[in-house]
Design a protein around this motif. Structure first.
Motif, PDB file in Angstrom:
ATOM      1  N   SER A 261       0.394   4.970   7.366  1.00 37.43           N
ATOM      2  CA  SER A 261      -0.381   4.012   6.841  1.00 37.43           C
ATOM      3  C   SER A 261      -0.151   2.438   7.675  1.00 37.43           C
ATOM      4  CB  SER A 261      -0.080   3.666   5.180  1.00 37.43           C
ATOM      5  OG  SER A 261       1.125   3.199   5.048  1.00 37.43           O
ATOM      6  N   HIS A 262      -1.224   1.877   7.701  1.00 43.52           N
ATOM      7  CA  HIS A 262      -1.025   0.737   8.284  1.00 43.52           C
ATOM      8  C   HIS A 262      -1.752  -0.541   7.323  1.00 43.52           C
ATOM      9  CE1 HIS A 262      -2.400  -1.369  12.466  1.00 43.52           C
ATOM     10  NE2 HIS A 262      -1.563  -2.036  11.604  1.00 43.52           N
ATOM     11  N   THR A 263      -0.751  -1.350   7.070  1.00 44.90           N
ATOM     12  CA  THR A 263      -1.279  -2.498   6.195  1.00 44.90           C
ATOM     13  C   THR A 263      -1.302  -3.899   7.041  1.00 44.90           C
ATOM     14  OG1 THR A 263      -0.251  -1.387   4.274  1.00 44.90           O
ATOM     15  CG2 THR A 263      -0.810  -3.758   3.971  1.00 44.90           C
ATOM     16  N   ILE A 264      -2.316  -4.410   7.024  1.00 47.52           N
ATOM     17  CA  ILE A 264      -2.426  -5.741   7.791  1.00 47.52           C
ATOM     18  C   ILE A 264      -2.880  -6.954   6.790  1.00 47.52           C
ATOM     19  CG2 ILE A 264      -3.803  -6.829   9.416  1.00 47.52           C
ATOM     20  CD1 ILE A 264      -4.648  -4.062  10.383  1.00 47.52           C
ATOM     21  N   VAL A 265      -1.936  -8.055   6.993  1.00 43.32           N
ATOM     22  CA  VAL A 265      -2.237  -9.358   6.290  1.00 43.32           C
ATOM     23  C   VAL A 265      -2.771 -10.134   7.208  1.00 43.32           C
ATOM     24  CG1 VAL A 265      -0.961 -11.071   5.181  1.00 43.32           C
ATOM     25  CG2 VAL A 265      -0.016  -8.647   4.845  1.00 43.32           C
ATOM     26  N   GLU A 266      -3.787 -10.810   6.646  1.00 41.98           N
ATOM     27  CA  GLU A 266      -4.521 -11.765   7.487  1.00 41.98           C
ATOM     28  C   GLU A 266      -5.272 -12.675   6.643  1.00 41.98           C
ATOM     29  OE1 GLU A 266      -6.081 -14.165  10.169  1.00 41.98           O
ATOM     30  OE2 GLU A 266      -5.240 -12.434  11.097  1.00 41.98           O
TER      31      GLU A 266
ATOM     32  N   ARG B  10      -5.193  -0.500   5.313  1.00 43.71           N
ATOM     33  CA  ARG B  10      -5.298  -1.660   4.272  1.00 43.71           C
ATOM     34  C   ARG B  10      -5.415  -3.014   4.806  1.00 43.71           C
ATOM     35  NH1 ARG B  10      -0.407   1.430   1.225  1.00 43.71           N
ATOM     36  NH2 ARG B  10      -1.294   3.578   1.313  1.00 43.71           N
ATOM     37  N   LEU B  11      -5.948  -3.852   3.948  1.00 41.61           N
ATOM     38  CA  LEU B  11      -6.051  -5.304   4.390  1.00 41.61           C
ATOM     39  C   LEU B  11      -5.515  -6.006   3.003  1.00 41.61           C
ATOM     40  CD1 LEU B  11      -6.900  -7.775   6.087  1.00 41.61           C
ATOM     41  CD2 LEU B  11      -9.036  -7.906   4.796  1.00 41.61           C
ATOM     42  N   LEU B  12      -4.362  -7.050   3.097  1.00 41.43           N
ATOM     43  CA  LEU B  12      -4.279  -7.837   2.183  1.00 41.43           C
ATOM     44  C   LEU B  12      -4.761  -9.395   2.774  1.00 41.43           C
ATOM     45  CD1 LEU B  12      -0.272  -6.867   1.548  1.00 41.43           C
ATOM     46  CD2 LEU B  12      -2.302  -6.268   0.406  1.00 41.43           C
ATOM     47  N   HIS B  13      -5.858  -9.735   2.137  1.00 43.41           N
ATOM     48  CA  HIS B  13      -6.375 -11.146   2.579  1.00 43.41           C
ATOM     49  C   HIS B  13      -5.616 -12.168   1.874  1.00 43.41           C
ATOM     50  CE1 HIS B  13     -10.420 -13.012   3.424  1.00 43.41           C
ATOM     51  NE2 HIS B  13      -9.437 -13.785   3.717  1.00 43.41           N
TER      52      HIS B  13
END
Length: 177
Positions: free
Chosen positions: A37-42, A64-67
């Protein structure tokens, strides 16, 4: 540089947390190497739109994105096998606090990286070190991680990245929890 850092953070092919999407170079390199899995915070809305277009080109992958700002999202972070921090100051106050008054810009993220890494997990970040590490920088890492390894990576910078780095090399770090 982004490919070398992606290689570090994906060595276990597990769950990866990436802070900052930017141009998507490192995210693509992470996906090329294969992760569970790959979670990106932007936090930047225009970059989030770029991320969404990029993610559409990655069908069937757990991305996944954590915005938002990572500082505001720590309660939504899980635990990971790799953490990759490559972001930048958002305003003058952050430049003073986290660049001028710190050993390295990522320093304020070190405790968070250590807290979300699983045992044996690895952390890498843009060190802003050209050819060596100061003792203070080493001590900060060794206070939170069981080991660190360093190597100098020679760089050939494309004109499009001249705004991001100014030296012909950067120290690459692998910090293990």
């Amino acid at each position: 540089l982004m490919h070398a850092m992606a290689e570090i953070v994906t060595e276990g092919h597990g769950d990866v947390l990436e802070i900052g999407f930017g141009r998507g170079v490192s995210a693509s390199a992470i996906q090329e190497r294969g992760v569970r899995s790959h979670t990106i915070v932007e936090c930047n809305d225009s970059i989030v739109r770029r991320f969404e277009q990029w993610r559409d080109g990655q069908p069937g992958r757990d991305i996944r994105l954590l915005h938002g700002r990572w500082q505001d999202l720590t309660d939504r972070m899980e635990t990971y096998d790799g953490v990759f921090f490559h972001t930048y100051p958002l305003n003058e106050e952050e430049i003073v606090e986290h660049v001028v008054q710190s050993t390295t810009f990522a320093e304020h993220f070190f405790p968070t990286a250590a807290s979300v890494l699983r045992p044996g997990g690895v952390f890498t970040y843009l060190t802003n070190e050209i050819d060596s590490f100061s003792r203070e920088h080493q001590r900060l890492l060794l206070g939170l991680f069981r080991s660190i390894s360093l190597r100098v990576l020679p760089l050939t910078l494309p004109a499009s990245s001249a705004d991001a780095w100014w030296a012909p090399s950067m120290v690459l770090v692998r910090a293990e929890k």
